[in-house]
Design a protein around this motif. Structure first.
Motif, PDB file in Angstrom:
ATOM      1  N   SER A 148      29.271  28.785  81.764  1.00 24.85           N
ATOM      2  CA  SER A 148      30.655  28.455  81.173  1.00 24.85           C
ATOM      3  C   SER A 148      30.482  26.910  81.068  1.00 24.85           C
ATOM      4  O   SER A 148      29.674  26.056  81.140  1.00 24.85           O
ATOM      5  CB  SER A 148      31.589  28.657  82.444  1.00 24.85           C
ATOM      6  OG  SER A 148      30.845  28.336  83.421  1.00 24.85           O
ATOM      7  N   GLY A 155      36.688  21.531  84.557  1.00 22.97           N
ATOM      8  CA  GLY A 155      36.027  22.789  85.570  1.00 22.97           C
ATOM      9  C   GLY A 155      37.008  23.301  86.736  1.00 22.97           C
ATOM     10  O   GLY A 155      37.142  21.791  87.205  1.00 22.97           O
ATOM     11  N   GLU A 205      43.051  18.891  78.115  1.00 28.14           N
ATOM     12  CA  GLU A 205      43.761  19.602  79.075  1.00 28.14           C
ATOM     13  C   GLU A 205      44.755  18.520  79.469  1.00 28.14           C
ATOM     14  O   GLU A 205      46.205  18.370  79.881  1.00 28.14           O
ATOM     15  CB  GLU A 205      43.071  20.003  80.243  1.00 28.14           C
ATOM     16  CG  GLU A 205      42.623  21.383  80.352  1.00 28.14           C
ATOM     17  CD  GLU A 205      42.746  22.183  78.980  1.00 28.14           C
ATOM     18  OE1 GLU A 205      44.056  22.828  79.409  1.00 28.14           O
ATOM     19  OE2 GLU A 205      42.214  22.168  78.472  1.00 28.14           O
ATOM     20  N   LYS A 252      31.795  26.335  75.683  1.00 30.50           N
ATOM     21  CA  LYS A 252      33.511  27.052  74.455  1.00 30.50           C
ATOM     22  C   LYS A 252      33.012  27.860  72.777  1.00 30.50           C
ATOM     23  O   LYS A 252      32.656  28.892  73.037  1.00 30.50           O
ATOM     24  CB  LYS A 252      34.743  26.028  73.807  1.00 30.50           C
ATOM     25  CG  LYS A 252      35.120  25.833  75.498  1.00 30.50           C
ATOM     26  CD  LYS A 252      36.500  25.456  75.307  1.00 30.50           C
ATOM     27  CE  LYS A 252      37.553  25.048  76.172  1.00 30.50           C
ATOM     28  NZ  LYS A 252      38.417  25.917  76.893  1.00 30.50           N
TER      29      LYS A 252
HETATM   30  C1  LIG Z   1      36.487  19.055  78.420  1.00 31.51           C
HETATM   31  C2  LIG Z   1      36.081  20.737  79.109  1.00 31.51           C
HETATM   32  N1  LIG Z   1      35.230  20.689  80.330  1.00 31.51           N
HETATM   33  C3  LIG Z   1      34.786  21.645  80.797  1.00 31.51           C
HETATM   34  C4  LIG Z   1      36.279  22.546  80.665  1.00 31.51           C
HETATM   35  C5  LIG Z   1      35.049  24.071  81.769  1.00 31.51           C
HETATM   36  O1  LIG Z   1      35.466  25.127  81.420  1.00 31.51           O
HETATM   37  P1  LIG Z   1      35.008  26.766  82.043  1.00 31.51           P
HETATM   38  O2  LIG Z   1      36.660  26.670  81.826  1.00 31.51           O
HETATM   39  O3  LIG Z   1      34.212  27.752  80.418  1.00 31.51           O
HETATM   40  O4  LIG Z   1      34.345  26.612  82.692  1.00 31.51           O
HETATM   41  C6  LIG Z   1      36.679  22.851  80.481  1.00 31.51           C
HETATM   42  C7  LIG Z   1      37.478  23.846  79.752  1.00 31.51           C
HETATM   43  O5  LIG Z   1      38.827  24.438  78.814  1.00 31.51           O
HETATM   44  C8  LIG Z   1      37.168  21.684  79.023  1.00 31.51           C
HETATM   45  O6  LIG Z   1      38.079  22.002  78.737  1.00 31.51           O
END
Ligand SMILES: Cc1ncc(COP(=O)(O)O)c(C=O)c1O
Length: 436
Positions: free
Chosen positions: A113, A143, A221, A278
């Protein structure tokens, strides 16, 4: 599916069975099938999916080549704990990724992830520098695991009740042109953000104690905030000056999203460490902490590990995803369609005063809604209503920003001109329906 199972009823009751912490009541569609840019739901509706599962299905849902690669690997074996066994998709992926990554990014820790990729990046930076400090940015999202949440500051509700966090994390202002207190021009934005970073060094932690500066090249986000290119380049210079490692969180911007394979290339900035996930495997869970062999070889045996990371099916899917991006010329399509979409936003902005700003790079495009009155007050309520109206008309988008005031669209990189135009028409109708 078991016939006795009533999907629509169960979906209605999802709130009784899934933790409320998961979603901010939006929109939990009961999906039954997805193909390309379309998502089909149990009530027989079809949606233009301009979220791509939050920047994951970059080559479209169910791309036949990705599915075929995954299927083929699944028939051979579906799990192999790295450390016990190796497998071909993993080794091939470590050959292919460096060809598309910024120079020297050639050694990998695979996890599952984005959060895990960020955890790895932070641990690596502390491990190899022997320094404690991590500087992240206001408005960041990295995250939900503890380390990743500790460097996240997009909303206090993501942090509330979780103190104490991982120590020695400091936040500097991000380069957010639309909301820069000094002015929207590049000089003012740089003065504000880099000045804030200098104050962190002067007042909170000297640069000699900082292991890494961790930054999203475009804040996701936080509101699809596109900084001036010089901001990221200045961070590189600060890092070089003080022996600090620059970590780019490319979890959302990676794998073609900004019109180049990585935002590092779009913004011409060289990272020391990257976190990616992602879009890497178009929906199969995979992420990676990436750095140069020189840096990674200091991370001694046994100091970081995983059971599931580098799953063979996910690695096979990742290889096919890379092939599709390259062979179907998707970076070019991303740039052209992204510009078309953004130009449509600019025209909408002329017509709707509630649109305070439009911005984007490649196919991460967004508009920020504000309340009337000329004070740039974020209008999360109207953004939610507009998204709801889009949904009723068959277009799925998503919100971002501190108050949910940013409407963002993240279509697949192979989106067609007709689909972009259809989305713009739906958005126009939806804005009209919610005009003050
Ligand atoms: C820039 C960024 N880093 C880390 C994450 C965390 O990823 P995950 O939801 O796969 O743990 C996200 C998730 O939206 C993100 O947009």
């Amino acid at each position: 599916m078991n016939n006795a199972f009533n999907y629509l009823d169960a979906a209605q009751q999802a709130g009784q069975r899934l933790v409320p912490s998961l979603a901010e009541d939006w929109p939990l569609l009961p999906a039954v099938r997805a193909e390309g840019a379309y998502l089909y739901t149990a009530d027989g509706r079809r949606y233009l999916d301009f979220t791509s599962g939050i920047a994951v299905t970059n080559v479209g849902h169910g791309h036949p080549r990705v599915l075929a690669a995954a299927r083929e690997q699944m028939e051979k074996f579906s799990h192999s704990a790295v450390g016990i066994t190796l497998h071909e998709p993993l080794l091939r992926l470590t050959e292919e990724l460096p060809k598309v990554m910024p120079p020297g990014m050639n050694m990998f820790f695979f996890g599952n992830s984005g959060a895990e990729a960020v955890e790895g990046a932070i641990k690596l930076a502390r491990y190899v520098t022997g320094r404690p400090g991590i500087i992240a940015f206001e408005g960041s999202f990295h995250g939900r695991t503890y380390g990743a949440a500790s460097v996240t500051s997009v909303k206090s509700k993501y942090r509330n009740h979780y103190e104490p966090f991982v120590p020695s994390v400091y936040f500097a202002p991000y380069a957010y042109p639309y909301r820069c207190p000094l002015g929207e021009d590049e000089e003012s934005v740089l003065a504000w953000s880099l000045g804030g970073l200098q104050r962190v060094f002067e007042r909170l932690i000297p640069p000699t104690q900082v292991a890494a500066i961790l930054v999203e090249p475009v804040q996701g986000e936080g509101g699809y905030i596109v900084p001036p290119r010089r901001f990221l380049q200045a961070l590189r210079e600060v890092c070089d000056q003080h022996g600090i490692l620059l970590i780019l969180d490319e979890v959302q911007t990676g794998f073609g999203r900004t019109g180049q394979m990585f935002a590092a290339q779009t913004f011409d900035v060289q990272p020391d460490i990257m976190a990616v996930a992602k879009g890497i495997a178009n929906g199969f869970p995979l992420g990676a902490t990436v750095a140069s062999r020189e840096l990674m070889s200091q991370w001694s045996a046994g100091s970081h590990g995983t059971t599931f990371g580098g799953n063979p099916i996910a690695c096979a899917a990742a290889l096919a995803t890379l092939d599709v991006i390259r062979e179907e010329n998707l970076l070019e399509n991303c740039r052209v369609m992204g510009e078309r979409f953004l130009e449509g936003f600019r025209q909408l902005m002329q017509e709707y005063p509630m649109i305070g700003d439009v911005r984007g790079v490649g196919l991460m495009v967004a508009m920020e809604l504000i309340e009337p009155g000329g004070k740039k007050t974020p209008d999360g309520k109207t953004a939610f209503d507009v998204l709801q109206s889009c949904l009723e008309r068959g277009l799925l988008g998503y919100m971002a920003g501190i108050a949910g005031q940013v409407i963002r669209f993240i279509p697949p990189l192979n989106v067609s001109q007709e689909q972009v135009d259809e989305a713009l028409a739906i958005l126009d109708d939806s804005l009209a329906a919610n005009r003050a």
